[in-house]
Design an enzyme around this catalytic site. Structure first.
Site, PDB file in Angstrom:
ATOM      1  N   CYS A  42     105.013 -27.486 -51.053  1.00  0.00           N
ATOM      2  CA  CYS A  42     106.378 -27.254 -50.601  1.00  0.00           C
ATOM      3  C   CYS A  42     106.355 -26.641 -49.198  1.00  0.00           C
ATOM      4  O   CYS A  42     105.433 -25.919 -48.840  1.00  0.00           O
ATOM      5  CB  CYS A  42     107.102 -26.312 -51.570  1.00  0.00           C
ATOM      6  SG  CYS A  42     108.851 -26.042 -51.118  1.00  0.00           S
ATOM      7  N   ASP A  44     108.094 -24.340 -48.233  1.00  0.00           N
ATOM      8  CA  ASP A  44     108.412 -22.910 -48.343  1.00  0.00           C
ATOM      9  C   ASP A  44     107.379 -22.064 -47.603  1.00  0.00           C
ATOM     10  O   ASP A  44     106.176 -22.209 -47.810  1.00  0.00           O
ATOM     11  CB  ASP A  44     108.442 -22.511 -49.831  1.00  0.00           C
ATOM     12  CG  ASP A  44     109.066 -21.141 -50.046  1.00  0.00           C
ATOM     13  OD1 ASP A  44     108.551 -20.150 -49.468  1.00  0.00           O
ATOM     14  OD2 ASP A  44     110.060 -21.045 -50.781  1.00  0.00           O
ATOM     15  N   ARG A  46     106.388 -19.230 -47.921  1.00  0.00           N
ATOM     16  CA  ARG A  46     105.594 -18.280 -48.707  1.00  0.00           C
ATOM     17  C   ARG A  46     104.421 -18.920 -49.441  1.00  0.00           C
ATOM     18  O   ARG A  46     103.712 -18.247 -50.194  1.00  0.00           O
ATOM     19  CB  ARG A  46     106.505 -17.571 -49.723  1.00  0.00           C
ATOM     20  CG  ARG A  46     107.636 -16.781 -49.080  1.00  0.00           C
ATOM     21  CD  ARG A  46     108.714 -16.427 -50.074  1.00  0.00           C
ATOM     22  NE  ARG A  46     109.422 -17.624 -50.575  1.00  0.00           N
ATOM     23  CZ  ARG A  46     110.407 -17.581 -51.462  1.00  0.00           C
ATOM     24  NH1 ARG A  46     110.785 -16.424 -51.964  1.00  0.00           N
ATOM     25  NH2 ARG A  46     111.005 -18.700 -51.856  1.00  0.00           N
ATOM     26  N   HIS A  98     105.876 -24.533 -56.738  1.00  0.00           N
ATOM     27  CA  HIS A  98     105.934 -23.080 -56.930  1.00  0.00           C
ATOM     28  C   HIS A  98     107.200 -22.701 -57.670  1.00  0.00           C
ATOM     29  O   HIS A  98     108.266 -23.294 -57.467  1.00  0.00           O
ATOM     30  CB  HIS A  98     105.856 -22.348 -55.584  1.00  0.00           C
ATOM     31  CG  HIS A  98     107.038 -22.575 -54.697  1.00  0.00           C
ATOM     32  ND1 HIS A  98     108.040 -21.649 -54.541  1.00  0.00           N
ATOM     33  CD2 HIS A  98     107.405 -23.638 -53.930  1.00  0.00           C
ATOM     34  CE1 HIS A  98     108.949 -22.126 -53.703  1.00  0.00           C
ATOM     35  NE2 HIS A  98     108.596 -23.334 -53.318  1.00  0.00           N
ATOM     36  N   CYS A 101     111.335 -22.306 -56.552  1.00  0.00           N
ATOM     37  CA  CYS A 101     111.510 -23.285 -55.468  1.00  0.00           C
ATOM     38  C   CYS A 101     113.003 -23.564 -55.227  1.00  0.00           C
ATOM     39  O   CYS A 101     113.712 -24.025 -56.127  1.00  0.00           O
ATOM     40  CB  CYS A 101     110.788 -24.583 -55.822  1.00  0.00           C
ATOM     41  SG  CYS A 101     110.854 -25.803 -54.486  1.00  0.00           S
TER      42      CYS A 101
HETATM   43 CO    CO Z   1     109.864 -24.814 -52.656  1.00  0.00          CO
END
Ligand code: CO
Length: 216
Positions: A42, A44, A46, A98, A101
């Site tokens: 992803c 993302d 993090r 994750h 998400c």
């Molecule tokens: Co995500």
């Protein structure tokens, strides 16, 4: 310091650190890459592939998009997959989702966001496939967590449906395709145990025969 400047400053410090550990660090990396793993994760911020797996530059070939999707019309994903499998000859392809998400959460609702709705629709399709199981989960967070897992599993299946993966299996028995989920809360990666390799029995409708010799 401005964020923009701090990034460049951070880079300078990182270069010094790396050279301190190994004066040939950059010379060696500049010679070429031979990563054994393709990571589809992803976007993302993090979930950085290298950091959470404690791997170094050169070890993981990375493709990231919103909610770690394998969409068969996505030329970007297909190109990364083709290059990783057929040129770099990676041994493993990992789809890593994750918990928490935002893409998956948005797909569970009905709010209109814009262009991204078309992307999230692919996750809604996953929900539809598993709606019986998901609708039976009363706790909202548990249902969300489960859709994150099921979405990763479906993307793993989607990889195995590609001619890229099936041809590679035919030629060299690799790569093995895996599904993982990372926890933002604990930092721990859970292996979903949905590994696929040449011996996996794909649903007949998705099996592609070897390409026939083409006539000019
Ligand atoms: Co995500």
């Amino acid at each position: 310091m401005d964020v923009y400047r701090s990034l460049l400053e951070g880079n300078k410090q990182w270069v010094q650190e790396k050279l301190g550990e190994d004066p040939n660090f950059f010379n060696d990396l500049a010679k070429g890459q031979s990563p054994q793993v393709l990571w589809i994760g992803c976007s993302d911020s993090r979930v950085p592939a290298n950091e959470i797996t404690r791997t170094k530059p050169g070890e993981i070939f990375v493709h990231r998009n919103i909610a770690n999707m394998v969409v068969h019309t996505d030329m970007n994903m297909l190109s990364v997959l083709d290059y990783a499998v057929n040129v770099l000859k990676v041994r493993h392809v990992i789809v890593c989702g994750h918990y928490g998400c935002g893409g998956v959460l948005a797909a569970m609702g009905s709010q209109q966001f814009g262009i991204i709705d078309n992307w999230l629709r692919n996750i809604k399709d996953v929900y539809r496939i598993y709606s019986k199981e998901l609708d039976a989960i009363e706790d909202d967070k548990a249902r969300f967590d489960r859709l994150v897992e099921l979405n990763v599993m479906e993307q793993v299946f989607d990889l195995t449906k590609t001619s890229i993966i099936q041809n590679a299996w035919r030629e060299r028995n690799l790569p093995i395709v895996h599904g993982w989920v990372y926890s933002l809360n604990t930092g721990i990666i859970k292996d979903l145990g949905v590994s696929f390799d040449k011996s996996s029995q794909l649903n007949t409708i998705y099996q592609i025969e070897a390409k026939k010799v083409e006539l000019a």
